[in-house]
Design an enzyme around this catalytic site. Sequence first.
Site, PDB file in Angstrom:
ATOM      1  N   ASN A   1       0.030 -30.699  29.986  1.00 17.72           N
ATOM      2  CA  ASN A   1       1.326 -30.471  30.370  1.00 17.72           C
ATOM      3  C   ASN A   1       1.390 -29.557  31.875  1.00 17.72           C
ATOM      4  OD1 ASN A   1       4.057 -30.921  30.773  1.00 17.72           O
ATOM      5  ND2 ASN A   1       4.066 -28.750  30.489  1.00 17.72           N
TER       6      ASN A   1
ATOM      7  N   HIS B   1       8.889 -33.290  37.672  1.00 16.58           N
ATOM      8  CA  HIS B   1       9.750 -32.964  38.932  1.00 16.58           C
ATOM      9  C   HIS B   1      11.110 -32.334  38.769  1.00 16.58           C
ATOM     10  CE1 HIS B   1      10.823 -33.269  43.225  1.00 16.58           C
ATOM     11  NE2 HIS B   1      11.822 -33.849  42.663  1.00 16.58           N
TER      12      HIS B   1
ATOM     13  N   THR C   1       7.673 -37.596  33.268  1.00 19.19           N
ATOM     14  CA  THR C   1       7.258 -36.862  32.161  1.00 19.19           C
ATOM     15  C   THR C   1       8.403 -35.937  31.962  1.00 19.19           C
ATOM     16  OG1 THR C   1       5.597 -35.938  33.002  1.00 19.19           O
ATOM     17  CG2 THR C   1       4.952 -37.572  31.546  1.00 19.19           C
ATOM     18  N   GLU C   2       9.136 -35.362  33.178  1.00 18.64           N
ATOM     19  CA  GLU C   2      10.164 -34.223  32.782  1.00 18.64           C
ATOM     20  C   GLU C   2      10.736 -34.283  34.388  1.00 18.64           C
ATOM     21  OE1 GLU C   2       8.798 -30.177  32.610  1.00 18.64           O
ATOM     22  OE2 GLU C   2       7.273 -30.723  31.046  1.00 18.64           O
ATOM     23  N   ASN C   3      12.128 -34.332  33.895  1.00 22.70           N
ATOM     24  CA  ASN C   3      13.020 -33.987  35.232  1.00 22.70           C
ATOM     25  C   ASN C   3      14.521 -33.844  34.510  1.00 22.70           C
ATOM     26  OD1 ASN C   3      15.343 -36.093  36.887  1.00 22.70           O
ATOM     27  ND2 ASN C   3      14.081 -34.553  37.665  1.00 22.70           N
TER      28      ASN C   3
END
Length: 572
Positions: free
Chosen positions: A204, A347, A415-417
């Site tokens: 990650n 992001h 995977t991330e926001n």
Amino acid sequence: TMLPRCAAPVCHVLLLVLCLSAAEDFDWTKNDRSSSFYYGTFPTGFSWGAGSSAYQTEGAWDKDGKGLSIWDVFSHKKGRVLRNDTGDSSCEGYYKVKDDVSLMNELKLNHYRFSISWPRIIPTGIKSDHINEKGIQYYNELIDHLLENKITPIVTLYHWDLPQVLQEKYGGWQNVSIVNHFNDFASLCFEKFGNRVKYWITFNNPWSVAVEGYETGEHAPGLKMRGTGAYRTAHNIIKAHAKVWHTYDTQWRGRQKGLVGISLSGEWGEPVDINNQKDIEAAERYVQFYLGWFATPIFHGDYPQVMKDYIGRKSTQQGLGSSRLPSFSSQEKSYIKGTCDFLGIGHFTTRYITQKNYPASRGGASFFTDRDLAELVDPRWPDPGSEWLYSVPWGFRRLLNFVKAQYGNPMLYVTENGVSEKMQCTELCDDWRIKYYRDYINEMLKAIKDGVNVRGYTAWSLLDKFEWDEGYSERFGLYYVDFRSKNKPRYPKASVQYYKRIISSNGFPNQREVETWKRRATETCSSSNQLLAADPLTSHMEMVTEIVVPTVCTLCILLSAVFLMFLLRRRN
Ligand code: NOJ
């Protein structure tokens, strides 16, 4: 009625002033990239999820045979984390598998992204030393429970919690010997969980590991090896990623039929002046030194040309015999190239970029000066939480299109926001988060219409949790966690209701419907706020800081004024 319990911290005001002064001589209105909302839905089968990571949520740092990680050690040193917070108990996620899966059910999530703590299952990090069955049991339980509830696990192998022994013995990611230890750990995970886990993320956000862990020292292990630490770390991480991908490919894929990817963070860099070639190139460099640093080797076999050029040239100017950016042999290049079944993108925000030269001085080498650029923000961009996190939805669409163009339109998972808040109080009515999710998800939808191959989206994060060097001061959760209470209860913020509607409609069906969502999402949050705030312990603590302290101070000032006037009068 209740007294207002929320105070936005003063630093926000300061930050705004700083930004305004930086932006004084630039006309920001010229740069307005906003465009209209797009009504429509996502492709069928699009996967909606939420995420977490082990150290940030599990707690149980020394329970059931778990070994120490670099974050345990780092957070226990005074002065490294804001207010000396630690992840010792965090959300107690280790004990709350059932509760947390029921929160996911409430949202009707398709997937849940979490990470495995390496020292929880291999306490020293070295497989031949000892395997901790209790740790394996915990992840088994979590995975099984997710699957029983039809939630697909997306599992990260490394979300920053390196076993401390590997740091002490070998220097952590500075030492290439770690590649084999990581590969052993990954193999163990494939062996134990791979019959049920089909989506693996090796690393990650390695950018943060490299830059914040080994260059600026803001993160564990806290090393400040400016100009070299980050590049060496990244080099070994890329090798470790490739090795694990090959291990899966040759030994497990046939049986387990899963996918192995990596999750890279990519903030977008937009040229300050789109008609200025220097700014255009600087913005490109910003993205290449971020996402490209890792994505280019993995998709094309080597570092971005611009990194090789800039770091190489500066190293020569600094009188060094070779570049501070290590190089891959041709064998390594072909081994690394193509080791990605899907790309994870994390992001959050965007920057305006302009060209800025940093002279290459001997002692002053650093990752940041190597790039020859300056980052700016538009003071009108909302920044409700973390200092670095400005809400700039259009940057997301641009980044996704960049990925499509540069790396041959790979399969993508966001995977991330998400967005944080910095309130010192209970605030479940998170309308700024609703707006953030609505607009970022909408830009992602536009990117899919542009042809970008996005298969899933992961809201960051399911719960409020330990936010690294910021401790518990920045809350990213869809669910509020009351960290003051021993049992760490979770409460839904309004954004839970909103995200839930996006998921159940698989997008934004039409204007009439979407416009009702926000009102409906916020219907009950203010009364829940009051109930929560009325909790005796909470209200006692808040009474002291928000009412008693200011009142006593004001009284003191008034009394001294009266006393002074009295003295002056007597003199006359
Ligand atoms: C990226 C990191 O991977 C995650 O752990 C963190 O919570 C978010 N950034 C927000 O800062």
